[in-house]
Design an enzyme around this catalytic site. Structure first.
Site, PDB file in Angstrom:
ATOM      1  N   TRP A 130      19.068  13.212   4.270  1.00  0.00           N
ATOM      2  CA  TRP A 130      17.693  12.792   3.951  1.00  0.00           C
ATOM      3  C   TRP A 130      16.982  13.937   3.235  1.00  0.00           C
ATOM      4  O   TRP A 130      17.087  15.095   3.648  1.00  0.00           O
ATOM      5  CB  TRP A 130      16.977  12.424   5.261  1.00  0.00           C
ATOM      6  CG  TRP A 130      15.517  12.103   5.105  1.00  0.00           C
ATOM      7  CD1 TRP A 130      14.953  11.293   4.154  1.00  0.00           C
ATOM      8  CD2 TRP A 130      14.443  12.588   5.918  1.00  0.00           C
ATOM      9  NE1 TRP A 130      13.592  11.240   4.338  1.00  0.00           N
ATOM     10  CE2 TRP A 130      13.252  12.026   5.409  1.00  0.00           C
ATOM     11  CE3 TRP A 130      14.363  13.426   7.028  1.00  0.00           C
ATOM     12  CZ2 TRP A 130      11.999  12.279   5.966  1.00  0.00           C
ATOM     13  CZ3 TRP A 130      13.127  13.677   7.582  1.00  0.00           C
ATOM     14  CH2 TRP A 130      11.957  13.104   7.055  1.00  0.00           C
ATOM     15  N   ASP A 211      19.772  12.640  14.632  1.00  0.00           N
ATOM     16  CA  ASP A 211      18.564  11.994  14.123  1.00  0.00           C
ATOM     17  C   ASP A 211      18.759  10.476  14.234  1.00  0.00           C
ATOM     18  O   ASP A 211      19.646   9.913  13.593  1.00  0.00           O
ATOM     19  CB  ASP A 211      18.348  12.427  12.654  1.00  0.00           C
ATOM     20  CG  ASP A 211      16.987  11.996  12.130  1.00  0.00           C
ATOM     21  OD1 ASP A 211      16.262  11.279  12.851  1.00  0.00           O
ATOM     22  OD2 ASP A 211      16.651  12.372  10.982  1.00  0.00           O
ATOM     23  N   LYS A 246      10.395   2.800  11.700  1.00  0.00           N
ATOM     24  CA  LYS A 246      11.068   1.659  11.067  1.00  0.00           C
ATOM     25  C   LYS A 246      11.243   0.507  12.047  1.00  0.00           C
ATOM     26  O   LYS A 246      10.920  -0.625  11.741  1.00  0.00           O
ATOM     27  CB  LYS A 246      12.445   2.057  10.517  1.00  0.00           C
ATOM     28  CG  LYS A 246      12.546   3.467   9.978  1.00  0.00           C
ATOM     29  CD  LYS A 246      11.935   3.654   8.620  1.00  0.00           C
ATOM     30  CE  LYS A 246      11.783   5.137   8.343  1.00  0.00           C
ATOM     31  NZ  LYS A 246      11.671   5.522   6.993  1.00  0.00           N
TER      32      LYS A 246
HETATM   33  C1  LMR Z   1      12.725   7.693   3.329  1.00  0.00           C
HETATM   34  O1  LMR Z   1      13.767   8.335   3.452  1.00  0.00           O
HETATM   35  O2  LMR Z   1      12.417   7.101   2.284  1.00  0.00           O
HETATM   36  C2  LMR Z   1      11.780   7.559   4.501  1.00  0.00           C
HETATM   37  O3  LMR Z   1      12.350   8.150   5.624  1.00  0.00           O
HETATM   38  C3  LMR Z   1      10.418   8.039   4.198  1.00  0.00           C
HETATM   39  C4  LMR Z   1      10.322   9.536   4.087  1.00  0.00           C
HETATM   40  O4  LMR Z   1       9.461  10.105   4.776  1.00  0.00           O
HETATM   41  O5  LMR Z   1      11.058  10.156   3.323  1.00  0.00           O
END
Ligand code: LMR
Length: 397
Positions: A130, A211, A246
């Protein structure tokens, strides 16, 4: 002082929303930020949340501070969702849980705890991961290293590469894992891979840092916590960051949970005191609204059942969209077989495009996704599906 700070670029994920909203093309498609969307392109408040809010409106008697660890009922709900109602770590009081401002708040508080307990620790993160994991963890001063995870050429997990690299992780290290619905790839570990990874953690002595941001978006509540529960069954320690953004659609309410599994009840109490000292220094105490809703919904049989149904509806819609997207993309072109998208889980998959193709999609077709070609599948609907598939084909030519 404030003339010295340079202008920073927009956040690579959140900045997409502003660009999308500024675009006047009526055919524009938003596959950027990971929020659930309906067929109409909305992100509505879940019915169970609306009802819990009505209940809260009637019963909430004060806005006095929450306890520093948050609302006890919400903490019990988070622990039960992640580990299962009767898990030994709960029963043996080896679990320390605090409520946090979102999953990001949990990750950041965990990073501070790691920095305190093991300042020289290395945290291993998946490549890719992420977009906010690396900035968020390194801002607590942690050293990060990467392990291979997603093989872009084969569109699947490079599990051998992952194990080989993690074989170098030492007993003071942590390994950041995505419990389910890997963000950004959508490629999840199988049960057998979780078992092998747990055996490696046991052998090498590293601590899993998990996570869990999409519980219920993959295959179901218990299914998506398979790895968390297996590791908690087997290993003396782990860290778990959770988000309700989510699965309860509580995005802006910043509702999350940080859980530390410790080897003993005494160690769990000590870690709880450390987490509270850290969060007192960061934000004092967590916001109450979202967690009050978690408490109400989890502990009310009717609302709980309604939530599970609404969650299943979101999960099934995404799974159906995955199938439809594969058919539309494969029908338009023979260059790439997109079937892998239907096998992946959660909100995201990579289209496998390069940055200049993604830029063309944005500038020529008003189709928005992150630069690495991660798409939010929930942004697809019957009105934009064909246009999206045609646009992707154009840039693949
Ligand atoms: C994403 O990955 O798009 C979401 O988790 C929102 C974010 O805060 O990045």
């Amino acid at each position: 002082m404030f003339t010295e700070l340079p202008l920073l670029p927009a956040d690579p994920i959140l900045g997409l929303s502003a660009a999308y909203h500024a675009d006047t093309n009526p055919d524009k498609v938003d596959l950027g930020v990971g929020v659930y969307k309906t067929e109409q392109g909305n992100t509505p408040i879940l019915g169970c949340v609306k009802q819990a809010e009505a209940e809260l409106f009637k019963t909430e008697a004060s806005k006095v501070y929450t306890p520093p660890a948050g609302i006890p009922g919400a903490n019990r709900a988070a622990a039960a969702l992640a580990f299962g109602e009767d898990h030994a770590v709960i029963h043996d009081q080896r679990l320390a849980t605090i409520q946090t401002p979102g999953g990001s708040g949990a990750l950041r508080a965990a990073a501070e705890l790691i920095a305190k307990a093991r300042p020289d620790a290395t945290v291993w993160v998946s490549t890719p991961t992420w977009g906010n994991h690396i900035p968020l963890l390194s801002s607590a001063g942690l050293t990060l290293k990467e392990y291979p995870y997603y093989d872009f050429s084969l569109q699947r997990i490079d599990f051998d590469g992952m194990l080989n690299t993690l074989n170098q992780a030492g007993k003071d290290d942590l390994v950041l894992l995505h419990a389910c619905c890997h963000n950004p790839s959508g490629a999840d570990l199988t049960e057998s891979q979780w078992q092998q990874l747990t055996a490696l953690a046991s052998e090498r002595g590293f601590t899993p840092f998990i996570d869990l941001a999409y519980q219920g978006f993959g295959d179901g509540i218990a299914e998506d916590a398979y790895g968390v529960r297996l590791m908690a069954d087997t290993l003396p320690e782990l860290i778990l960051a959770m988000s309700f953004s989510k699965n309860l659609g509580l995005y802006r309410e910043r509702t999350g949970s940080l859980n530390i599994v410790a080897p003993s009840a005494t160690a769990a109490s000590a870690n709880l005191s450390q987490m509270l000292s850290i969060t007192r220094g960061l934000y004092s105490m967590p916001p109450a609204h979202g967690s009050s809703l978690v408490d109400i919904i989890y502990h009310n049989q009717t609302l709980h059942a309604q939530w599970l149904q609404e969650l299943a509806d979101m999960r099934e819609r995404i799974s159906g969209l995955r199938q439809q997207l594969v058919s539309a993309l494969n029908h338009q072109q023979q260059h790439t077989d997109f079937s892998f998208i239907a096998e992946q889980r959660g909100m995201f998959s990579f289209l496998g495009l390069n940055e200049s193709q993604v830029t063309r999609l944005k500038s020529e077709f008003s189709v928005y996704m992150t630069d690495n070609s991660r798409i939010n599948i929930a942004g697809v609907n019957s009105r934009n599906l064909e246009y999206l598939a045609q646009s992707v084909c154009q840039v693949l030519r």
